[in-house]
Scaffold this motif. Structure first.
Motif, short mmCIF file in Angstrom:
data_model
loop_
_atom_site.label_atom_id
_atom_site.label_comp_id
_atom_site.label_asym_id
_atom_site.label_seq_id
_atom_site.Cartn_x
_atom_site.Cartn_y
_atom_site.Cartn_z
N TYR A 9 46.85 38.73 44.27
CA TYR A 9 46.08 37.64 43.46
C TYR A 9 44.86 37.21 44.43
O TYR A 9 43.79 37.26 44.09
CB TYR A 9 46.92 36.38 43.34
N TRP A 10 45.17 37.00 45.67
CA TRP A 10 44.07 36.55 46.60
C TRP A 10 43.22 37.58 47.05
O TRP A 10 42.03 37.26 47.10
CB TRP A 10 44.93 36.02 47.97
N ILE A 11 43.58 38.68 47.11
CA ILE A 11 42.66 39.83 47.26
C ILE A 11 41.68 39.86 46.22
O ILE A 11 40.69 40.07 46.18
CB ILE A 11 43.38 41.20 47.78
N ALA A 12 42.42 40.14 44.88
CA ALA A 12 41.58 40.20 43.76
C ALA A 12 40.54 38.98 43.56
O ALA A 12 39.46 38.90 43.17
CB ALA A 12 42.33 40.50 42.72
N LEU A 103 32.32 46.95 35.58
CA LEU A 103 33.69 47.29 35.36
C LEU A 103 34.51 47.11 36.60
O LEU A 103 35.73 46.24 36.14
CB LEU A 103 33.63 48.99 35.25
N LEU A 104 34.13 46.94 37.71
CA LEU A 104 34.91 46.46 38.78
C LEU A 104 35.05 45.17 38.76
O LEU A 104 36.27 44.66 38.83
CB LEU A 104 33.85 46.74 40.21
N LEU A 105 34.07 44.21 38.30
CA LEU A 105 34.30 42.68 38.08
C LEU A 105 35.26 42.40 36.86
O LEU A 105 36.16 41.45 37.07
CB LEU A 105 33.02 41.89 38.05
N LEU A 106 35.16 43.27 36.09
CA LEU A 106 36.28 43.16 35.00
C LEU A 106 37.45 43.40 35.36
O LEU A 106 38.50 42.63 35.17
CB LEU A 106 35.94 43.91 33.76
N VAL A 107 37.87 44.41 36.03
CA VAL A 107 39.04 44.55 36.37
C VAL A 107 39.47 43.42 37.47
O VAL A 107 40.97 43.10 37.42
CB VAL A 107 39.27 46.12 37.17
N LEU A 108 38.86 43.20 38.38
CA LEU A 108 39.16 42.00 39.42
C LEU A 108 39.50 40.81 38.59
O LEU A 108 40.53 40.16 39.03
CB LEU A 108 38.03 41.70 40.51
N SER A 112 43.06 39.25 38.88
CA SER A 112 43.08 37.65 39.50
C SER A 112 43.83 36.92 38.34
O SER A 112 44.66 36.30 38.69
CB SER A 112 41.89 37.42 39.88
N TRP A 113 43.69 36.96 37.35
CA TRP A 113 44.13 36.04 36.18
C TRP A 113 45.83 36.52 35.81
O TRP A 113 46.53 35.76 35.76
CB TRP A 113 43.42 36.43 34.77
#
Length: 122
Positions: A9-12, A103-108, A112-113
């Protein structure tokens, strides 16, 4: 298992926050490259200000303790904003390299969620 999920969670969340803050600031100051890209994608330059403000507010919402409903809205906003960016790139047949960031931000956002601790859930 709980510790692993918290680390994920915290890394993402940190990487998502850095990505959203950095792109939000670039959009707020309306760098020439950003304005040009928005024009190529068919959006007005003032859209950068709107997106930049909401990205920064969204990061604040997911990082501050409590307020789980606000966090849900922030995650939803990130999801819609980023998926909209991806579909915009598809619509204008943009170069494949331009899909990497969204795409990277969507995966993160999804990671995270999904891995957020119970005290951050609504």
């Amino acid at each position: 298992m709980k510790k692993r999920n918290k680390i994920i969670y915290w890394i993402a969340t940190i990487w998502l926050s850095l990505g959203m803050i950095s792109t939000g600031v670039v959009q707020l100051i309306q760098m020439d490259e950003e304005v040009q890209k928005m024009n190529e994608l068919g959006y007005p330059a003032y859209f950068l200000t709107i997106i930049g403000v909401w990205k920064i507010l969204g990061v604040i919402a997911i990082l501050v303790p409590r307020f789980p409903l606000v966090k849900e809205w922030a995650y939803a906003g990130f999801f819609f904003l980023i998926s909209g960016a991806i579909f915009t790139h598809i619509a204008v047949a943009d170069e494949i390299i331009n899909y990497f960031g969204p795409l990277l931000l969507l995966v993160l956002t999804i990671i995270s969620w999904f891995f957020r601790p119970a005290d951050r859930k609504f």
